[in-house]
Design an enzyme around this catalytic site. Sequence first.
Site, PDB file in Angstrom:
ATOM      1  N   GLU A 330      -2.105  -3.941  -3.175  1.00 38.50           N
ATOM      2  CA  GLU A 330      -0.658  -3.756  -3.190  1.00 38.50           C
ATOM      3  C   GLU A 330       0.135  -5.004  -2.836  1.00 38.50           C
ATOM      4  O   GLU A 330       1.165  -4.927  -2.156  1.00 38.50           O
ATOM      5  CB  GLU A 330      -0.283  -2.628  -2.217  1.00 38.50           C
ATOM      6  CG  GLU A 330      -0.498  -2.933  -0.735  1.00 38.50           C
ATOM      7  CD  GLU A 330      -1.872  -2.580  -0.218  1.00 38.50           C
ATOM      8  OE1 GLU A 330      -2.043  -2.510   1.010  1.00 38.50           O
ATOM      9  OE2 GLU A 330      -2.788  -2.374  -1.040  1.00 38.50           O
ATOM     10  N   GLU A 355      -0.295   2.129  -5.415  1.00 38.35           N
ATOM     11  CA  GLU A 355       0.196   0.796  -5.026  1.00 38.35           C
ATOM     12  C   GLU A 355       1.722   0.760  -4.990  1.00 38.35           C
ATOM     13  O   GLU A 355       2.311   0.073  -4.154  1.00 38.35           O
ATOM     14  CB  GLU A 355      -0.345  -0.268  -5.986  1.00 38.35           C
ATOM     15  CG  GLU A 355      -1.855  -0.272  -6.167  1.00 38.35           C
ATOM     16  CD  GLU A 355      -2.630  -0.179  -4.860  1.00 38.35           C
ATOM     17  OE1 GLU A 355      -2.262  -0.830  -3.878  1.00 38.35           O
ATOM     18  OE2 GLU A 355      -3.622   0.573  -4.823  1.00 38.35           O
ATOM     19  N   HIS A 358       2.748   2.001  -1.695  1.00 39.01           N
ATOM     20  CA  HIS A 358       2.564   1.008  -0.633  1.00 39.01           C
ATOM     21  C   HIS A 358       3.790   0.109  -0.456  1.00 39.01           C
ATOM     22  O   HIS A 358       3.940  -0.522   0.600  1.00 39.01           O
ATOM     23  CB  HIS A 358       1.349   0.135  -0.937  1.00 39.01           C
ATOM     24  CG  HIS A 358       0.067   0.651  -0.356  1.00 39.01           C
ATOM     25  ND1 HIS A 358      -0.069   0.995   0.975  1.00 39.01           N
ATOM     26  CD2 HIS A 358      -1.154   0.867  -0.930  1.00 39.01           C
ATOM     27  CE1 HIS A 358      -1.310   1.395   1.202  1.00 39.01           C
ATOM     28  NE2 HIS A 358      -1.987   1.351   0.057  1.00 39.01           N
TER      29      HIS A 358
END
Length: 724
Positions: A330, A355, A358
């Site tokens: 990420e 991701e 994140h």
Amino acid sequence: MAAQCCCRKAPGAEAAPARPPPEPPPALDVASASSAQLFRLRHLQLGLELRPEARELAGCLVLELCARRPAPRALVLDAHPALRLHSAAFRRAPAAAAGEPPCAFAFAAPGPGPAPLPPLPAFPEAPGAEPACCPLAFRVDPFTDYGSSLTVTLPPELQAHQPFQVILRYTSTDAPAIWWLDPELTYGSAKPFVFTQGHSVCNRSFFPCFDTPAVKCTYSAVVKAPSGVQVLMSATQSTYVEEEGVYRFHMEHPVPAYLVALVAGDLQPADIGPRSRVWAEPCLLPTATSKLSGAVEQWLSAAERLYGPYLWGRYDIVFLPPSFPIVAMENPCLTFIISSILESDEFLIIDVIHEVAHSWFGNAVTNATWEEMWLSEGLATYAQRRITTETYGAAFTCLETAFRLDALHRQMKLLGEDSPVSKLQVKLEPGVNPSHLMNLFTYEKGYCFVYYLSQLCGDPQRFDSFLRAYVEKYKFTSVVAQDLLDSFLTFFPELKEQSVDCRAGLEFERWLNATGPPLAEPDLSQGSSLTRPVEALFQLWTAAPLDQAAASASTIDISKWRTFQTALFLDRLLDGSPLPQEVVTSLSKCYSALLDSMNAEIRIRWLQIVVRNDYYPDLHRVRRFLENQMSRMYTIPLYEDLCTGALKSFALEVFYQTQGRLHPNLRRTIQQILSQGLGPGTEPSVEQGGARADSEADAGAPALLLGDEAPGSAISLRDVNVSA
């Protein structure tokens, strides 16, 4: 002449307000050798030159710091034996004017954008030659098998909150954070490729740093690379200065060291949304574009509706060659993702959305220590599933959750319910690599706790509002579990009055510190339309008479199933292996040809069934799969299974034929798997060039096997969610 800080007051201006109190020191991190608690790091500047032929990176690092207490004797940074330090220098900054915040710097040039960097080591007028700099003594000492400590002696008269710079010149060779690929290890086979992977504690081999998630700062970089190589970094601003032949980057928001990332190679861009583009090798770009065009903006918008504005400007994705050691990472503004996942649409969707999540949980608000990784991974997994529910419906989310929780229970069975790594607050012993704590408990047990908190509210929308406030309060800082839980009880005072944190059997403290499975799991009944057929087919093959199973199974068309349905079915069969030979034979007749036409996530599961059941008629499919795969997530599980049974000689034969197409680090890992049980002097050979893939480099990547499990153990790569 240095420009004045914009905080300075003009003559005659009103009296300056009182100086705000200094920030508290960062949390203590046993995985860091640094003296981060004694200093405040405001900004770091990197000057880098990529030298692919020598597999070497030359660096000039400028740290902008101030001491929290007067007269610190030394600055201690995390480093690595792969780093060779050439010089250290000190430069004092002008004293802060009254009313300026502590450690306000006056180094930046006027106007927007990053401050200019000192020249690279290979360029004229190196920083050490500047009259304002004075040399510093330094030494490097052992710390752990994943790093060293770098001690830089500081001038004795240094005052508290007085800004200063430490300038380090170094080269990095054979660093676990820096993965050099020869052209033949890329899809295009035309140009060299390099990428960095900092999670968890690898970036200390990229540049000396406070390598702990508790410390965040902004950064800027200048990178020089060979002609024709595109350079990208996890930064909010990037430009190519043609007349200088360098790339310039600037990250305007504070990030921890592990999120500073670089990639360079034969990469081309394509826009896929108003604030997103994909980068990939030219031959992969059309596929990557077609799979993600419009989708990323849809996911970002859903996340913003749930958790507030996206803070990082752009959200770009770069697809890396199969040597990338995990599925995805990420890195802010620039998600790294392995290109092998492109053929598995549903896995691609989930990994990218994870991701994206994140960006709020992990990047904006970060766990302060590696002992509480669930604060990033558990919250990101919860947010990922809220996004998929908003975008694809509850049934799909429940199916994916059932698939992952199945894997969690498989891992629990293998490790035992009293395994210390099954805690959410894992005790990290000195010397243990934090990467060994990456496991499904971090993701799925963490998710279950967050889901339980959302259920206490009685309404997921109310919990979304809490998480939005949590991100707003703690953005660009690092937190511990108590910060999250205190904020939760403050946001919901009625729950605090009910003492929900102390409910018998579901105490918050027990969630954090008890080993074993989650104390409660989510209700997945909304996914029953997708999970019921899987369970029914599995029961047919394992409980019903074989002739009845084969006849009934022929009426169920799994080609129309979702990928996660088929993967869940095959995982259940894997859990039951070895199966009766007549069952495997019948399964092969029903499904082998069909499964062989599906994506790699499906094929590897069927091939593991073939291997675990010693089903020789389909071994040619195993050989063909390994001959065409260069990714560790699709090779290591098969080699592990091959070496635990009667097929080790087959594994050795395939490895000898394919090792030249594997990254040296992967080659080394497979060597270790194959050498289990072999006598002295019989370890599989590695062609010249494999020396770079020493055990330290391999251990530097995020652990793909749990804890200190040796290759060949029962815990295979497929049991671990390897998205960071």
